[in-house]
Design an enzyme around this catalytic site. Structure first.
Site, PDB file in Angstrom:
ATOM      1  N   GLY A   1       5.670   3.329   0.331  1.00 18.39           N
ATOM      2  CA  GLY A   1       6.333   4.203  -0.639  1.00 18.39           C
ATOM      3  C   GLY A   1       5.573   4.205  -1.951  1.00 18.39           C
TER       4      GLY A   1
ATOM      5  CB  SER B   1      -0.906   0.013   1.234  1.00 20.69           C
ATOM      6  OG  SER B   1      -0.123   0.215   2.405  1.00 20.69           O
ATOM      7  CE  LYS B   2      -2.504   6.260  -2.548  1.00 22.64           C
ATOM      8  NZ  LYS B   2      -3.526   7.320  -2.485  1.00 22.64           N
ATOM      9  NE  ARG B   3       1.554  -0.750   5.990  1.00 19.75           N
ATOM     10  CZ  ARG B   3       0.508  -1.426   5.541  1.00 19.75           C
ATOM     11  NH1 ARG B   3      -0.535  -0.779   5.055  1.00 19.75           N
ATOM     12  NH2 ARG B   3       0.488  -2.754   5.569  1.00 19.75           N
TER      13      ARG B   3
END
Length: 469
Positions: A242, A238-240
């Protein structure tokens, strides 16, 4: 019959790495079979679909080089075809109007949950003909109630689902728009899709879609459900973690060749081979060789691959992608050496194209300030004499080439009876603005003699100001 595959993203967000890997596998299989690859945009979710997301998908595919043979085909352009076939199913008694409100259905499902049953539509309107006038309705597919669906999945092997586990799927909403599962079926049929490569999150949809295909008298394609990609920490990517958007990798300075090579190995292997050209991928790819396990994303491995491709690809190929990064820094490449020449001497020194552009700016534009640490160490009053001497030697060079440049630097050091570092380091900082660069002979060779002299003068002014402050 040669293979026909498709990549069918929903334009509700950017093209992410999981989707890109699915697209790559689908594309590779079609190419390996001498077949056809279709790009289809599944935009039936009109409220969530955006033009920006549609463009981002196209940009991501084109940047990766995953060109399509047909498309992009948009589902919203095909509503008449879907409605025609929904009507056909209804006329043949294979679909029906359901007048149950969402509130009624929610109450039934809540009751089923309390009894420990699987929440599902109970078939209330399946055989009823007492249709109320003026009341909104959906149209449901009359799923077979006996038998089972067998899927011989290329990745997961044999999957069997009893029809008794499946309820009657809504194929047309109350506003008259067709639903995802129905549109997919019609598209796969009309486009002659032979192999569906998609994420494992679609496994539950597959038996429903097969039943609709069979009701329509359409051939059933073969399926390959790819496992998810996990982040470095073992959790769903996911976006966490990067960058997950494909174009973010471009923005961060990765080559598409590196990302493709990395993605193809996230679940597929050919012996112990790590480096694959696109042609090798096409030649060796096999759906049945994709593993079932989830793959963990390893950014360090991607960086390693990126470095490999920056160093080993022809400089012209790297330059084609590096230009964008120079443009982002407002660097005019017309004001300096051929970019290929810069790449040839900088490739070993960088991990990304973004870094390449940042450390190569001095070839194309003057810098406002010297690196503070380098200037403090090397542009001291003691450097004034070496800089004056080496400037004179360099201006006397008639044929500007690495050999003559190096000879001039050596001559200045010999004349002053000092080590090479006493001349070379002040010269390096003066000309490049920092204490790091490729060897001075090849660095200066890519700059004009006049530009080198001009920057030495700038360094001498800096030293003079430092003495007077």
């Amino acid at each position: 019959m040669s293979a026909v595959t498709r990549f069918a993203p929903s334009p509700t967000g950017y093209l992410h790495v999981g989707g890109a890997r699915t697209a790559l596998y689908s594309w590779l299989f079609a190419k390996s079979q001498g077949g056809e690859f279709i790009l289809r945009i599944e935009d039936t979710d009109i409220e969530r679909s955006t033009n920006e997301a549609k463009q981002a998908i196209l940009d991501g595919m084109l940047w990766l080089g995953l060109t399509w043979d047909k498309g992009p085909i948009y589902q919203t352009d095909r509503f008449d075809r879907y409605r025609e076939l929904i009507q056909k199913l209804e006329d043949e008694g294979l679909a029906y109007k359901c007048f149950m409100s969402s509130e009624e259905l929610d109450a039934i499902r809540e009751e089923q949950k309390l009894k420990g049953e699987k929440p599902r539509y109970p078939g209330t309107w399946r055989d009823r003909k007492d249709h109320p006038e003026g009341k909104p309705f959906v149209i449901r597919f009359k799923n077979p109630q006996e038998g089972k669906v067998v899927i011989n999945d290329h990745i997961r092997g044999k999957i069997e689902i009893n029809n008794s586990e499946l309820d009657d799927l809504i194929i047309q909403r109350s506003d008259g728009t067709p639903t995802y599962n129905f549109c997919v079926v019609v598209d796969d049929w009309d486009m002659g899709i032979t192999h569906v490569v998609r994420g494992e999150d679609h496994i539950n949809n597959t038996p429903r879609q097969i039943n609709i295909l069979q009701a329509l008298g359409a051939p059933v394609p073969e399926y390959a459900h790819v496992s998810m990609i996990l982040g470095d920490d073992g959790k769903k990517l996911s976006k966490r973690h990067g960058a997950v958007s494909v174009m973010q990798y471009r923005d961060d300075g990765y080559l598409p060749q590196a990302l493709l090579n990395y993605l193809v190995r996230l679940g597929w292997a050919h012996g112990d081979q790590e480096i694959f050209s696109v042609n090798e991928m096409i030649e060796l790819f096999n759906l049945d060789a994709i593993g079932q396990s989830a793959s963990a994303f390893n950014t360090e491995k991607l960086v390693w691959l990126n470095q490999h491709y920056i160093k080993t690809l022809p400089a012209s190929e790297v330059a084609a992608h590096a230009k964008w990064h120079f443009e982002q820094l407002h660097i005019d490449l017309a004001n300096g050496p051929a970019l290929e020449s810069v790449i040839a001497i900088q490739a070993d020194r960088v991990k990304t194209l973004k870094e390449l552009a940042e450390i190569s700016a001095y070839f194309y534009q003057d810098f406002d300030e010297f690196d503070a640490n380098a200037a403090k160490k090397h542009l001291r009053p003691v450097a004034k004499e070496p800089l004056v001497a080496v400037k004179a030697k360099l201006l006397a060079v008639e044929m500007w080439n690495p050999e003559n440049i190096q000879a001039a630097i050596n001559s200045a050091a010999e004349e002053l009876e000092v080590g090479m570092g006493k001349v070379g380091m002040p010269l390096r900082v003066a000309v490049t603005g920092s204490g790091n660069s490729p060897s001075l002979d090849i660095t200066l060779n890519l700059l004009s003699k006049e530009k080198v002299a001009e920057r030495i003068d700038k360094a001498l002014t800096f030293i003079a100001n430092r003495e007077n402050s």
